[in-house]
Design an enzyme around this catalytic site. Structure first.
Site, short mmCIF file in Angstrom:
data_model
loop_
_atom_site.label_atom_id
_atom_site.label_comp_id
_atom_site.label_asym_id
_atom_site.label_seq_id
_atom_site.Cartn_x
_atom_site.Cartn_y
_atom_site.Cartn_z
N ASP A 54 0.86 -1.19 0.00
CA ASP A 54 0.00 0.00 0.00
C ASP A 54 0.89 1.24 0.00
O ASP A 54 1.73 1.41 0.87
CB ASP A 54 -0.89 -0.02 1.24
N ASP A 147 -3.19 2.35 -5.87
CA ASP A 147 -2.02 2.39 -4.98
C ASP A 147 -1.98 1.20 -4.02
O ASP A 147 -1.37 1.27 -2.97
CB ASP A 147 -2.02 3.69 -4.18
N GLU A 148 -2.63 0.12 -4.35
CA GLU A 148 -2.75 -0.97 -3.39
C GLU A 148 -2.90 -2.31 -4.09
O GLU A 148 -3.70 -2.43 -5.03
CB GLU A 148 -3.99 -0.69 -2.52
#
Length: 603
Positions: A54, A147-148
């Site tokens: 993350d 983003d993860e």
DNA sequence: ATCCTCCCCTAC
DNA sequence: TAAGGTAGGGGAGGAT
């Protein structure tokens, strides 16, 4: 007139977040050709050990990575006023948090530097990160958002992590983090655990800029202290309900009676939470999940002065959805319209004057004649659904169009395209059905029609009929079966009645469901609801009349309407069980029959 | 039994 | 002027 959908999207942070999946699907396509990444059907077994990657305060990190003067300075991403979307850890030390108002943040942190959204950079950096993750895990990567992502930790562990097997996973994670930082100058955190839920919870402890591993043997102790609110799938509502049962941590979940948790959350969600609290996660491992819907919606600054404006807006949304489907090379056979209806007498929101304010959100799904991604087909279905909802245009605060029952466009390409009924009836930019409705309404107010309008009607009818004759259409490909076509008109009408009665019964049912005391509040009167139900059911008659006209021309339509009138008067089809609305039901039908005749058959 | 529609909730 | 989008899971209740 509401702002254009495309221009709104350019500035919408939520649009960027939501539309990430489409870009990721594109990215996956390229990966499939580069690597031996295969479809995960049948599903692959979940990894033994999972890494959850993350990015740390991603938007803020992207916005400052090329600005060394902002290193070590409190920074937040926002439009300059309104809410803060993301802020770095320097700003958080002052008590600034995402979602906070800019003014409130300035009070806490007077030297806060605001930077604008930079969606292009967010996307570019996100994809750079994914390049690294796919390479590091050899394709064993499940993307969650820009983003993860989750990785199969065993796929990431390489020879150079060897030696001490004990912390091979930590070394592998450190390697990935270093690579990401080197390439993007953005920090990330990695959680490691026995399954996706544990890995994800571990990431909270890894932040900022770190790694945290929950070993198999530590899992139960680690979870015991974890708040249920942090377990993925347990949101605001579920957490509040659980709190009333005295369930706050996963240890509480383990102690709780299963029936209580099921009562609070429902069978499936309860099972997932009960499992998660014991370190079990049955979430399937899907590298390429199958998309099920494509949609576009907007509920900001939507104000419609009349029906035409609302329909134009729906057409815009339909175009947007159509374009996205064409890009994805898929077709759909269902369209759902979503409509925000302002709660009567609700004051406009002082905080968000352009927002939707207090609303009921209504949805209606319509089938399409065949799988398609044609903008016109989608907007026809969506507009039909909107008419069915019968919401006054000025009460509309938002609209959405989404398509489901998706199929591969290549498969659909083998099917011969045929004009649909609405296309056949179309004479210019407008749907004939709209005109039927419009004339219907006009007649109530002003029976006299101008001469020119009548001439237009004449032309429409003549043109439509000549088109029908020239095209020599294959009617068997329409939605009616050959058997129904051959059957006598009375049977068609009975079918129409049954369909209408079903719709009416559904409306009654909905009315029951919306009664006060249930979860939702009632915002329209019972009378109004009954009225709408009757009107909606009469739409079915219009649809069948149109079919009769297409098949049999003017005489076919006359035969249909005559039988419709006879049937309505016979009382045969008006059993008491339709809520005592039999009389208004008949009246609505007869009125509609008259209206269709008046428009389609020129006097 | 299984599917469908509409609604609610959730994540990012 | 701000920028409340996109998608999936699941439940209730009805139709088939």
């Amino acid at each position: 007139m509401p702002r254009a959908v495309a221009s709104f999207h350019e500035h919408s942070r939520l649009h960027f977040i939501g539309s990430w999946r489409a870009r990721y699907e594109e990215f996956l396509e390229t990966k499939i050709h580069q690597q031996n990444l295969v479809d995960d059907s049948p599903p692959r077994a979940p990894p033994r050990v999972v890494m959850h990657v993350d990015m740390d305060c991603f938007f803020a990190a992207c916005a400052t990575r090329d600005r060394p003067e902002l290193a070590g300075v409190p920074v937040a991403v926002s439009w300059g006023r309104g809410e803060i979307s993301s802020c770095n850890y320097e700003a958080r030390r002052f008590g600034v948090v995402a979602g906070q108002n800019v003014d409130a943040a300035r009070v806490k942190c007077p030297h806060l530097t605001l930077v604008p959204y930079d969606f292009e950079t967010f996307e570019r950096v996100g994809l750079e990160v994914y390049e690294i993750l796919f390479e590091a895990s050899r394709g064993a990567c499940v993307g969650v958002s820009v983003d993860e992502a989750y990785l199969d930790a065993d796929a990431v562990v390489g020879d150079d992590d060897g030696g001490d097997v004990e912390d091979a996973y930590e070394r592998a994670a450190a390697r990935v983090r270093a690579k990401i930082y080197e390439k993007t100058r953005c920090a990330c955190s990695i959680g490691i655990g026995a399954n996706m839920v544990v890995a994800r919870l571990a990431t909270r402890r890894a932040k900022p800029d770190g790694v945290f591993r929950v070993r198999e043997a530590e899992t139960m102790d680690f979870l015991a202290k974890t708040a249920v609110r942090h377990v993925p799938g347990v949101g605001r509502r579920a957490a509040a309900t659980l709190t009333t049962l005295g369930i706050v941590t996963c240890a509480d979940v383990r102690r709780a009676r299963r029936e209580d948790v099921v009562e609070a959350l429902g069978t499936k969600s309860a099972a997932r939470l009960l499992d998660a609290a014991r370190g079990v996660d049955a979430t399937p491992w899907r590298v390429r999940p199958q998309r099920k819907t494509v949609g576009a919606q907007m509920s900001w600054g939507v104000r419609c002065t009349d029906d035409e404006v609302a329909m134009d807006f729906v057409r815009q949304l339909a175009r947007e959805v159509s374009q996205r489907m064409q890009k994805l090379k898929i077709v759909a056979s269902k369209t759902t319209l979503k409509l925000w209806r302002a709660v009567a007498d609700a004051p406009p929101s002082a905080k968000h004057p352009q927002g939707h304010g207090a609303c009921d959100v209504l949805t209606r799904t319509r089938p399409m004649k065949m799988a398609t991604n044609d903008a016109r087909e989608i907007s026809d279905a969506a507009i039909a659904a909107m008419r069915e909802l019968r919401v006054e245009a000025t009460m509309i605060r938002g609209l959405g169009v989404s398509c489901s029952k998706l199929d591969d466009a290549l498969l659909a390409g083998n099917v011969r395209r045929q004009p649909t009924l609405s296309q056949m009836f179309r004479t210019d930019g407008r749907d004939k059905n709209d005109e039927v409705e419009k004339k219907d309404e006009e007649e109530e107010e002003d029976i006299a029609e101008t001469e020119s309008e009548r001439e237009e009607d004449d032309e429409d009818v003549a043109r439509t009929q000549s088109q029908l004759l020239q095209n020599d259409c294959d009617f068997a490909l329409f939605d009616d079966s050959q058997a129904e076509m051959d059957s006598d008109r009375t049977n068609v009408l009975r079918a129409a009645y049954t369909a209408a009665a079903r719709r009416y019964a559904w409306q009654r049912h909905e009315l029951e469901r919306l009664r006060p005391g249930k979860r939702r509040r009632e915002t329209i009167s019972e009378d109004e609801h009954a009225e709408r139900a009757v009107a909606a059911s009469a739409d079915v008659v219009v649809a069948h009349a149109r079919r009769a006209f297409i098949r049999g021309g003017e005489s076919g339509l006359r035969a249909f309407t005559n039988e419709a009138r006879a049937l309505c008067r016979s009382q045969e089809l008006l059993p008491e069980r339709y809520g005592g609305q039999g009389a208004s039901f008949t009246a609505a039908w007869l009125h509609r029959v008259d209206a269709v005749e008046a428009v389609v058959i020129s006097k």
